[in-house]
Design a protein around this motif. Sequence first.
Motif: not given
Length: 872
Positions: A40-58
């Motif tokens: 799952x991590x390798x399929x995420x774009x950089x922008x998507x990765x950073x968004x997943x590091x916020x408490x409210x993840x999209x």
Amino acid sequence: MKKIAAIALLLTGLHSKAQEYKSYPMWNHHLPMELRVNDVVKRLTLEEKVAQMLNATPAVPRLGIPAYDWWNEVLHGVARTPYKVTSYPQAIAMAATWDTNSLKTMADYSAIEGRAVHNKAIQENKTNERYLGLTYWTPNINIFRDPRWGRGQETYGEDPFLTKYLGASFVRGLQGNDPKYLKAAACAKHFAVHSGPEPSRHSDNFNPTVYDLWDTYLPAFKELITKANVEGVMCAYNAVNTQPCCGNDLLMNDILRKQWKFTGYVTSDCWAIDDFYKYHKTHASATESAVDAVLHGTDLECGQTVYKTLIDAVKQGLIKESQIDISLKRLFTTRFKLGMFDPPSMVPYAQTPASALEAPAHQAHALKMAQQSIVLLKNENNTLPLSKKIKKIAVVGPNADNSIAVLGNYNGVPSKVITLLQGIRNKLGSNVEIIYEKAINFTNDTLLIYSDQSTSFNWNGQQGFKAEYYNNRELSGTPLISKMEKIPDHFWQEGENVVDGIKANNFSARYSSAFTATKDGEFSLEVEADDGYRLIINEKEVINAWQRNRWGARTYRLKTKKDTVYKIVLEYWQGDGKANVRLRTGNFEKTDFTALANRLSGADAIIFAGGISPQLEGEEMRVDYPGFNGGDRTSIQLPVVQTNLLKALHATGKPVVFVMMTGSAIATPWESSNIPAIMNAWYGGQSAGTAIADVLFGDYNPAGRLPVTFYEKDSDLPGFSDYSMEGRTYRYFKGNPLYPFGYGLSYTRFTYSGLTIPKSITVNKPVKIRIQVKNTGEKDGEEVVQLYVSHQQTKHKIPVRALKGFQRILLKAGESRLIDFVLSPEDLSLVNESNGMSYQPKGKVQISIGGGQPGVKNKTTSNVVSTELQVL
């Protein structure tokens, strides 16, 4: 027809494309979890990765990843959810039970209710909302080193040994024992060296000695991380040795990850990364702060802003994307452990039904823990228990009928809350006359005597207030809904519907009405609300608390003229957390203590319910009452108005029982010398009133023990911001406390005898100890057997004594039991002052076992047996 067929074919193709993610390894539950996380991590774009590091993840729709908010609380039951849940006693009260099994059961039940809440959120497509997830930022295992700290109520007390075992039991109960899945994810907080003051927490820097760090501040974290396998850790706001905790070399890189090998996720405290550059001034910018926090292993930002700069930081070469991946893998591993990417049929907790909320067993356990937590501090001439055949009883004081106090902070809301007054009414029924008088507030003797003025208010010919609700904090635009209400009086949990289309967070409201004065005089309006509000009368602002946060109440006294019309407007906004707004009207009256005492003199007994409440102490509050500041206390003395009232009540000659509710130690020197019976009831949860009544009238024999020292006076305490343990807690305080750590009375008596222990042992060998405990009284009762160790021959820094064993047991009247302890080499070790390493010294060690500490001035329920052990 061809056009319709083409559209159908296109939609089929889109659906097929949308379902492609199901073939990815991340969704294949037959594969090892690590492989799936990596996929799952390798399929995420950089922008998507950073968004997943916020408490409210999209959500990431192309991969099927649902939105998720990591922020949730379960301090003493599931907190802040929009659903009704079981509310257990506050954490400090649960610590007073000294019962690891009870705490583990409570955590287990809370996780079950948390699963029920989360399952409802999935069904209702609300996984993106706060307080509905399975990642709970609890337990708070900071050491309650100073009773002035307002958040001490959230902890398990002042002792590292008691804290680590209670905390570990909580974690094991919450996380469950399934070999693959977590029932819920616990989080040890706040790492580390964190226990106030609240007003300066965002900028404070503490420099604990190596000794204090390893002897006091780290043992509980080490236990939860290395032995209880806690899934998460929250780093604290403050700095340690000039580095913010979330970017601290020693705490985060060396101790947590290197020494303790922690592989779980770390979250910042909320907005703590902002503090790097805003308050600590250790970093030049948000970007620099974000990079440093991630490099120190802070995987998740609670705050939603600073980590967004990581995208540009990677592009500028300030941090490698591979470092981002490390955090992502930790975060997704937790979500996979919770079963969020597996079929519900595979996850044993995913079928937990909504009927688990407030289950009968859970409610029964809330009552049990409230009973277990009550500490009987004084019982002169067997004043307690009271007879149920009493004819008339008076119940007096600001906590007598206070449902806010018993729930503590970080609480959920149950369907029913039993206050002390209601508990006594339920206990005694209609055969006993019960007189209730609030009499005073916590810090003053002038009460707003409420009157129902709601019928006097009208808006354009309609009785009541025009209520306008806005889907923003600024009262901007057109209100989403306008309607008539009787009078503003609301209490919402976050996520609960305020009105259709507005949840109880990030909204505002305006309440408008008018009334015509019927006489010349004075008319008072009291506003009580969370977050911001202002009161406007005839277009003039008379109260402005718009920038206020946390609970607060203010009153305006309006001088009225007969037949004059007064236009009233109350404006209110709510951000995060609970939402409540209430307008009450009436007139102020000063309580006449002599007249009150005369009115109550016919009672057979007087119960005074006082102390303090979470309305005064808690997290970063704006409270300006005497003795309180920012959620903390400036004095540990019982507010003087309460002592003055107790003096008047005592002068009646009637038996007076002082029921003290508090989340921290209160100094009561006059009360302890003059009032015949005193019990500490803490913030006892939904069944607090029932539990207190059970103890008052003898249906439950109290056995709670203090998890903190109750000092006699303010001068007993070092400076609040001094993090040295010198002179603090029972382990280093050399004065005489009012009530010592471990203290508590019973309605029966226990005797200790027959101590079996070797005279000498070899270094690094365990010690087996046995002692007989007998209930020598006439009532069945519980005893908390406590074992203390005191090193006798060493020139190094050592505690006066230290708790190293405890067991809560039930003995029937006349019953005896043999109790076994095993002291490990770790239990007999000390901390090296220069390097923090543990070592076991040779020489004499005093071992004391009893119902409390040895050598204390206060009489306890038992004798204490002591002996010396020679370590060779």
